[in-house]
Each structure stands twice: as C-alpha cells, then as structure tokens.
Design a protein around this motif. Structure first.
Motif, PDB file in Angstrom:
ATOM      1  N   ASP A   1       0.920  -1.820   0.186  1.00 54.63           N
ATOM      2  CA  ASP A   1       0.143  -0.023  -0.329  1.00 54.63           C
ATOM      3  C   ASP A   1       0.959   1.206  -0.372  1.00 54.63           C
ATOM      4  OD1 ASP A   1      -1.639   1.618   1.158  1.00 54.63           O
ATOM      5  OD2 ASP A   1      -2.910   0.972   1.662  1.00 54.63           O
ATOM      6  N   ALA A   2       1.050   1.716  -1.440  1.00 56.39           N
ATOM      7  CA  ALA A   2       1.372   3.132  -1.573  1.00 56.39           C
ATOM      8  C   ALA A   2       1.099   4.509  -1.367  1.00 56.39           C
ATOM      9  CB  ALA A   2       2.936   2.775  -2.808  1.00 56.39           C
ATOM     10  N   ARG A   3      -0.067   4.419  -0.405  1.00 59.88           N
ATOM     11  CA  ARG A   3      -0.744   5.496  -0.258  1.00 59.88           C
ATOM     12  C   ARG A   3       0.034   6.531   1.198  1.00 59.88           C
ATOM     13  NH1 ARG A   3      -6.518   3.020  -0.295  1.00 59.88           N
ATOM     14  NH2 ARG A   3      -5.235   1.791   1.027  1.00 59.88           N
ATOM     15  N   HIS A   4       0.897   5.944   2.068  1.00 60.83           N
ATOM     16  CA  HIS A   4       0.888   6.415   3.452  1.00 60.83           C
ATOM     17  C   HIS A   4       2.365   6.414   2.932  1.00 60.83           C
ATOM     18  CE1 HIS A   4      -2.883   4.102   5.042  1.00 60.83           C
ATOM     19  NE2 HIS A   4      -2.461   3.556   3.770  1.00 60.83           N
ATOM     20  N   GLU A   5       3.306   7.893   3.913  1.00 62.96           N
ATOM     21  CA  GLU A   5       4.602   7.851   4.235  1.00 62.96           C
ATOM     22  C   GLU A   5       5.261   6.778   4.164  1.00 62.96           C
ATOM     23  OE1 GLU A   5       6.824  10.827   5.987  1.00 62.96           O
ATOM     24  OE2 GLU A   5       5.014  11.081   6.320  1.00 62.96           O
ATOM     25  N   THR A   6       5.094   6.045   5.017  1.00 59.81           N
ATOM     26  CA  THR A   6       5.334   4.730   5.719  1.00 59.81           C
ATOM     27  C   THR A   6       4.640   3.289   4.784  1.00 59.81           C
ATOM     28  OG1 THR A   6       6.307   5.378   7.338  1.00 59.81           O
ATOM     29  CG2 THR A   6       6.644   3.230   7.143  1.00 59.81           C
ATOM     30  N   PRO A   7       5.323   2.562   4.006  1.00 62.92           N
ATOM     31  CA  PRO A   7       4.570   1.691   3.215  1.00 62.92           C
ATOM     32  C   PRO A   7       3.869   0.751   3.683  1.00 62.92           C
ATOM     33  CG  PRO A   7       6.934   1.261   2.984  1.00 62.92           C
ATOM     34  CD  PRO A   7       6.978   2.994   3.547  1.00 62.92           C
ATOM     35  N   VAL A   8       3.247   0.110   4.286  1.00 63.38           N
ATOM     36  CA  VAL A   8       2.537  -0.557   4.623  1.00 63.38           C
ATOM     37  C   VAL A   8       2.576  -2.279   3.753  1.00 63.38           C
ATOM     38  CG1 VAL A   8       0.222  -1.608   5.479  1.00 63.38           C
ATOM     39  CG2 VAL A   8       0.693   0.970   5.543  1.00 63.38           C
ATOM     40  N   LEU A   9       3.134  -3.413   3.426  1.00 64.81           N
ATOM     41  CA  LEU A   9       2.845  -5.117   3.383  1.00 64.81           C
ATOM     42  C   LEU A   9       1.414  -5.185   3.774  1.00 64.81           C
ATOM     43  CD1 LEU A   9       4.404  -6.588   1.349  1.00 64.81           C
ATOM     44  CD2 LEU A   9       5.382  -7.871   3.875  1.00 64.81           C
ATOM     45  N   GLN A  10       0.671  -4.964   2.620  1.00 63.45           N
ATOM     46  CA  GLN A  10      -0.664  -6.243   2.570  1.00 63.45           C
ATOM     47  C   GLN A  10      -0.701  -6.969   1.959  1.00 63.45           C
ATOM     48  OE1 GLN A  10      -3.850  -4.255   3.253  1.00 63.45           O
ATOM     49  NE2 GLN A  10      -3.291  -2.255   3.296  1.00 63.45           N
ATOM     50  N   ARG A  11      -0.364  -7.465   1.521  1.00 66.41           N
ATOM     51  CA  ARG A  11       0.127  -9.239   1.419  1.00 66.41           C
ATOM     52  C   ARG A  11       1.491  -9.599   1.088  1.00 66.41           C
ATOM     53  NH1 ARG A  11      -2.777 -12.039  -3.690  1.00 66.41           N
ATOM     54  NH2 ARG A  11      -0.744 -10.512  -4.578  1.00 66.41           N
ATOM     55  N   PRO A  12       1.883 -10.768   1.900  1.00 65.30           N
ATOM     56  CA  PRO A  12       3.159 -10.567   1.236  1.00 65.30           C
ATOM     57  C   PRO A  12       4.253 -11.863   0.613  1.00 65.30           C
ATOM     58  CG  PRO A  12       2.779 -12.410   3.750  1.00 65.30           C
ATOM     59  CD  PRO A  12       1.721 -11.044   3.285  1.00 65.30           C
TER      60      PRO A  12
END
Length: 213
Positions: free
Chosen positions: A84-95
């Motif tokens: 998820d690239a919508r945040h300043e810090t990336p979020v791994l939605q699915r490894p």
C-alpha cells in the motif's frame, strides 16, 4: 475516490487499485501486443491452491476458459507482494515473492497490515485461502498415520519444499507440492518453515490454507 476512472469490477469495488509490470517475457510481449493495461484476476477459483504452471490452470478451470498462454512454470512460485503506497510509510498488505527485508532496503520502515478477513483490502486476505481439499497440520516434525508429509530442511517427507532449507526454493515448490499431495491424501502434515525472509509469505499461505473456519 470520485476521480477514479477505472471501473468498479477491475477494482473489486475498492477505492484503490494494484498496478504491476510482470518480469516474464511472455507477459511483457502480451502487454506490448495489446498496447494497454490488462485486468488480471487469479487463474484459479477463489480460495483454492494457486496455479504455478499451465496444467494447474487447466485442472482448476477446465472448459470455463478458452485459451491458456503457457509461459512455462512460475519461477517465484508465490503470488506478488502487495504494498500500500498511499502512506508515507509503506504497508505490506500481502507478503509475496519479494523478500520483505529486500523491500525495506529500498523503502525503509515497511509495516505489516492488520488484515480483516471480513473486509479484505487486497487479494489473499481471506481467512481461508490457498486451500487444498486435504486438512493441513502445520509445524509437524513427523507424520501421523494416514498423512502425507511435506518436508523442509532436516524434516523429511514424501516431498520436500527444500532439502537444504532454501526459502526461495521452498517458495517455488509450495503450491505445486501441495497440489501433488492433495491428489493423494486427505490429510497433509507440513514441516516447520522459519518465519523470516520469504518464510513470512510461505507461512502466510500455509496458515490460510490450514484454516477451517
């Protein structure tokens, strides 16, 4: 969002969309020949074991599809990592097939999403997913009567994800070997796989495959 121009069906009704450029030369040739973006759902019924070669697609989909473009067996074995690239810090939605540590090297601070199986935000977040017909028993060091055994490293089995404990090899073999054992057994024991690097994605798939709820 009101400015989105991609239809709801391609976005699964969400206000976000995942974009990727595949590395496989056949897929790249297809995109070049088409000349535009393609919507690419999974090549198997929802919830079942993912295919890693054309024969798996044929077995799962049968006569429901008109054409299979065979580019050979998958080299990575696991589905793509979703970030998820919508945040300043990336979020791994699915490894997935990218090692999270490698992602963190180029995009520091990678966080893990807290998935809600009742409101999935990306593919692969359903509680039960990637599932064989057989019941899975995880972190097994030996087989019980009537079980097929999927080994890893020093734990032997009917098949081994990687006799040397190589996580990249294990990721490549995971779905194909689950399919092979599923065709012969109603219960499958799976050896422990370490929870680091690609082991995070492998354990994610195994945990969802073993879920009975």
């Amino acid at each position: 969002a009101p400015t989105l121009s991609v239809c709801d069906l391609a976005r699964a009704g969400l206000d976000s969309i995942a974009l990727r450029i595949p590395a496989h030369p056949v897929a790249l040739q297809l995109l070049a020949a088409f000349g535009g973006p393609l919507v690419a759902p999974s090549a198997n019924p929802s919830g079942q074991i993912s295919p890693t070669c054309a024969a798996h697609v044929a077995d799962s989909m049968g006569e429901r599809i008109d054409l299979i473009l065979d580019g050979g067996p998958c080299r990575a074995g696991l589905e793509s990592s979703i970030i998820d690239a919508r945040h300043e810090t990336p979020v791994l939605q699915r490894p997935g097939s990218l090692d999270p540590q490698a992602i963190d090297l180029v995009w520091p601070g990678l966080r893990r999403a807290e998935s809600d199986p009742d409101l999935p935000r990306s593919p692969g977040q359903l509680l039960r997913h990637y599932a064989p017909r057989a019941r899975l028993r995880l972190n097994a060091t030996r087989r019980e009567d009537g079980e097929g055994m999927l080994g890893f490293g020093p734990v032997k089995g009917d098949l081994s994800l990687s006799p040397t404990g190589n996580l990249a090899e294990a990721a490549t073999n995971l779905f194909a070997m689950l399919r092979e054992l599923d065709a012969k057994h109603t219960r499958i024991a799976v050896a422990p796989v370490p929870m680091h690097g690609l082991g995070e994605a492998i354990n994610d798939r195994l945990t969802r495959a073993a879920e009975t709820g």
